[in-house]
Motif scaffolding. Structure first.
Motif, PDB file in Angstrom:
ATOM      1  N   VAL A  41      73.669  36.183  66.405  1.00  0.00           N
ATOM      2  CA  VAL A  41      73.173  36.837  67.619  1.00  0.00           C
ATOM      3  C   VAL A  41      74.336  37.437  68.397  1.00  0.00           C
ATOM      4  O   VAL A  41      74.251  38.553  68.919  1.00  0.00           O
ATOM      5  N   LEU A  42      75.449  36.688  68.453  1.00  0.00           N
ATOM      6  CA  LEU A  42      76.617  37.161  69.195  1.00  0.00           C
ATOM      7  C   LEU A  42      77.180  38.444  68.592  1.00  0.00           C
ATOM      8  O   LEU A  42      77.651  39.329  69.323  1.00  0.00           O
ATOM      9  N   VAL A  43      77.138  38.554  67.268  1.00  0.00           N
ATOM     10  CA  VAL A  43      77.616  39.775  66.613  1.00  0.00           C
ATOM     11  C   VAL A  43      76.843  40.985  67.126  1.00  0.00           C
ATOM     12  O   VAL A  43      77.426  42.029  67.448  1.00  0.00           O
ATOM     13  N   PHE A  44      75.525  40.850  67.223  1.00  0.00           N
ATOM     14  CA  PHE A  44      74.713  41.960  67.718  1.00  0.00           C
ATOM     15  C   PHE A  44      74.956  42.203  69.205  1.00  0.00           C
ATOM     16  O   PHE A  44      75.013  43.359  69.657  1.00  0.00           O
ATOM     17  N   VAL A  45      75.106  41.124  69.979  1.00  0.00           N
ATOM     18  CA  VAL A  45      75.354  41.277  71.412  1.00  0.00           C
ATOM     19  C   VAL A  45      76.669  42.004  71.658  1.00  0.00           C
ATOM     20  O   VAL A  45      76.769  42.875  72.536  1.00  0.00           O
ATOM     21  N   LEU A  46      77.696  41.659  70.876  1.00  0.00           N
ATOM     22  CA  LEU A  46      79.009  42.249  71.087  1.00  0.00           C
ATOM     23  C   LEU A  46      79.125  43.675  70.558  1.00  0.00           C
ATOM     24  O   LEU A  46      80.114  44.340  70.803  1.00  0.00           O
ATOM     25  N   THR A  47      78.145  44.127  69.824  1.00  0.00           N
ATOM     26  CA  THR A  47      78.192  45.503  69.313  1.00  0.00           C
ATOM     27  C   THR A  47      77.160  46.361  70.027  1.00  0.00           C
ATOM     28  O   THR A  47      77.495  47.214  70.847  1.00  0.00           O
ATOM     29  N   ILE A  48      75.910  46.103  69.743  1.00  0.00           N
ATOM     30  CA  ILE A  48      74.853  46.910  70.345  1.00  0.00           C
ATOM     31  C   ILE A  48      74.828  46.721  71.860  1.00  0.00           C
ATOM     32  O   ILE A  48      74.684  47.683  72.625  1.00  0.00           O
ATOM     33  N   GLY A  49      74.994  45.468  72.317  1.00  0.00           N
ATOM     34  CA  GLY A  49      74.957  45.204  73.753  1.00  0.00           C
ATOM     35  C   GLY A  49      76.050  45.933  74.509  1.00  0.00           C
ATOM     36  O   GLY A  49      75.801  46.535  75.570  1.00  0.00           O
ATOM     37  N   ILE A  50      77.271  45.896  73.980  1.00  0.00           N
ATOM     38  CA  ILE A  50      78.382  46.581  74.649  1.00  0.00           C
ATOM     39  C   ILE A  50      78.171  48.090  74.646  1.00  0.00           C
ATOM     40  O   ILE A  50      78.460  48.781  75.635  1.00  0.00           O
ATOM     41  N   THR A  51      77.655  48.626  73.547  1.00  0.00           N
ATOM     42  CA  THR A  51      77.386  50.060  73.494  1.00  0.00           C
ATOM     43  C   THR A  51      76.345  50.454  74.537  1.00  0.00           C
ATOM     44  O   THR A  51      76.495  51.462  75.239  1.00  0.00           O
ATOM     45  N   ILE A  75      81.610  55.769  68.964  1.00  0.00           N
ATOM     46  CA  ILE A  75      80.604  55.155  68.078  1.00  0.00           C
ATOM     47  C   ILE A  75      81.097  53.865  67.429  1.00  0.00           C
ATOM     48  O   ILE A  75      80.294  53.012  67.053  1.00  0.00           O
ATOM     49  N   PHE A  76      82.420  53.707  67.298  1.00  0.00           N
ATOM     50  CA  PHE A  76      82.951  52.498  66.675  1.00  0.00           C
ATOM     51  C   PHE A  76      83.626  51.548  67.667  1.00  0.00           C
ATOM     52  O   PHE A  76      84.177  50.521  67.260  1.00  0.00           O
ATOM     53  N   PHE A  77      83.575  51.883  68.953  1.00  0.00           N
ATOM     54  CA  PHE A  77      84.277  51.063  69.945  1.00  0.00           C
ATOM     55  C   PHE A  77      83.806  49.613  69.905  1.00  0.00           C
ATOM     56  O   PHE A  77      84.603  48.685  69.800  1.00  0.00           O
ATOM     57  N   ALA A  78      82.503  49.396  69.991  1.00  0.00           N
ATOM     58  CA  ALA A  78      81.973  48.034  70.045  1.00  0.00           C
ATOM     59  C   ALA A  78      81.982  47.358  68.676  1.00  0.00           C
ATOM     60  O   ALA A  78      81.956  46.126  68.589  1.00  0.00           O
ATOM     61  N   GLY A  79      82.028  48.152  67.603  1.00  0.00           N
ATOM     62  CA  GLY A  79      81.981  47.566  66.267  1.00  0.00           C
ATOM     63  C   GLY A  79      83.130  46.629  65.974  1.00  0.00           C
ATOM     64  O   GLY A  79      82.987  45.654  65.235  1.00  0.00           O
ATOM     65  N   GLY A  80      84.293  46.900  66.566  1.00  0.00           N
ATOM     66  CA  GLY A  80      85.438  46.024  66.346  1.00  0.00           C
ATOM     67  C   GLY A  80      85.205  44.615  66.864  1.00  0.00           C
ATOM     68  O   GLY A  80      85.619  43.630  66.238  1.00  0.00           O
ATOM     69  N   ALA A 135      76.181  49.569  62.998  1.00  0.00           N
ATOM     70  CA  ALA A 135      76.841  50.877  63.018  1.00  0.00           C
ATOM     71  C   ALA A 135      75.837  51.995  63.269  1.00  0.00           C
ATOM     72  O   ALA A 135      76.088  52.899  64.072  1.00  0.00           O
ATOM     73  N   GLN A 136      74.681  51.928  62.611  1.00  0.00           N
ATOM     74  CA  GLN A 136      73.681  52.976  62.795  1.00  0.00           C
ATOM     75  C   GLN A 136      73.058  52.912  64.183  1.00  0.00           C
ATOM     76  O   GLN A 136      72.849  53.948  64.833  1.00  0.00           O
ATOM     77  N   VAL A 137      72.766  51.704  64.667  1.00  0.00           N
ATOM     78  CA  VAL A 137      72.189  51.578  66.015  1.00  0.00           C
ATOM     79  C   VAL A 137      73.187  52.072  67.058  1.00  0.00           C
ATOM     80  O   VAL A 137      72.828  52.814  67.982  1.00  0.00           O
ATOM     81  N   ASN A 138      74.453  51.669  66.924  1.00  0.00           N
ATOM     82  CA  ASN A 138      75.465  52.116  67.880  1.00  0.00           C
ATOM     83  C   ASN A 138      75.601  53.637  67.875  1.00  0.00           C
ATOM     84  O   ASN A 138      75.743  54.263  68.935  1.00  0.00           O
ATOM     85  N   PHE A 139      75.577  54.225  66.702  1.00  0.00           N
ATOM     86  CA  PHE A 139      75.699  55.676  66.604  1.00  0.00           C
ATOM     87  C   PHE A 139      74.547  56.361  67.342  1.00  0.00           C
ATOM     88  O   PHE A 139      74.764  57.238  68.194  1.00  0.00           O
ATOM     89  N   HIS A 140      73.329  55.959  67.025  1.00  0.00           N
ATOM     90  CA  HIS A 140      72.170  56.650  67.590  1.00  0.00           C
ATOM     91  C   HIS A 140      72.017  56.375  69.087  1.00  0.00           C
ATOM     92  O   HIS A 140      71.630  57.281  69.844  1.00  0.00           O
TER      93      HIS A 140
END
Length: 272
Positions: A41-51, A75-80, A135-140
């Motif tokens: 869950v944290l992985v998604f929060v730290l990527t999609i949530g931050i975006t 688009i890749f900022f939160a992915g890291g 990656a796809q959710v963050n991009f869109h």
């Protein structure tokens, strides 16, 4: 029943489980561990949530300028952050075995490489699936927000964009997860493995300005992070971090092979 038939029955009963059975068992253990579910869950929060937070509360014009200067920056900022969180999850998945379960696992599966390989398969597949999704959710999400604000946006149809979004976060997440999991098998510590793997990637880059031109031009490009960027097609040819795609794939293969060999060797020979 003859003695030979009885012996065959006993042998079948006591035979070590196959890799498929071990893989299913390790998957059930993974899902049954509350910390693993929390970390996913944290992985998604730290990527999609931050975006989402960035595009909702951030300055759209500033984000557009950032994206214009480096098209992958937004688009890749939160992915890291998600990549780091997943690596921590992978390290804990292996290190947690040494807090008790390994005794029972290795009693049921004397061939030690099987549960370790099963864990590596699980974190690899999960990383690829989760990486593609975020990656796809963050991009869109990011491009939809910029478009709604009247700013210029990126398109998946642009040269190299689909490759970048399908490779950079998923492959980077999988590589760092596997390396951390292997290091955890050697160090018996998820935190220690996480720090070790991160430093191995960062130190050659951060120390490059201090170690001279040869180091800067020769060493950083062979870190696993730089190799992932080259495989994804986002490294700029001619820069210190660029290698041709085939070479970059070989570099990643060497990193993974060395870490996996070390993990299997130590895991096979060391007492739990």
């Amino acid at each position: 029943m003859t003695a030979v038939q009885e012996n065959r029955r006993d042998t079948g009963r006591n035979a070590a489980p196959g890799f498929g059975s071990v893989l299913r068992s390790e998957w059930r253990k993974f899902l049954a561990t509350p910390a693993n579910r929390v970390m996913l869950v944290l992985v998604f929060v730290l990527t999609i949530g931050i975006t989402v937070l960035t595009v909702v509360f951030g300055d759209s014009a500033a984000l557009a300028r950032e994206q214009a200067e480096g098209e992958y920056a937004v688009i890749f900022f939160a992915g890291g952050f998600g990549t780091l969180a997943f690596a921590a999850l992978a390290g804990n998945t292996v290190a947690s075995e040494f807090r008790g379960p390994a005794v029972y696992t290795l009693t049921a599966t004397p061939r030690r490489w099987r549960p370790l390989l099963a864990k590596l398969v699980i974190v690899t597949v999960l990383a690829l699936v989760v990486g593609v999704a975020v990656a796809q959710v963050n991009f869109h999400v990011s491009q939809a927000a910029l478009g709604a604000a009247g700013e210029s946006t990126l398109s998946l149809g642009a040269p190299g964009m689909l490759r970048a979004t399908l490779v950079y976060i998923p492959v980077g997440m999988a590589v760092q997860a596997v390396l951390t999991a292997c290091a955890a098998a050697v160090l018996r510590s998820g935190a220690g493995a996480f720090v070790t793997v991160v430093l191995l990637n960062m130190l050659p880059v951060f120390t490059a300005p201090l170690l001279g031109e040869w180091w800067m031009e020769s060493v950083p490009r062979y870190t696993y992070g730089a190799a992932v960027e080259s495989v994804a097609g986002i490294a700029i040819p001619g820069t210190e971090g660029y290698t041709p795609t085939v070479v970059a794939v070989l570099v990643l293969g060497v990193w993974l092979a060395v870490f996996a060999a070390a993990a299997v060797t130590v895991f096979e020979r060391r007492d739990v």
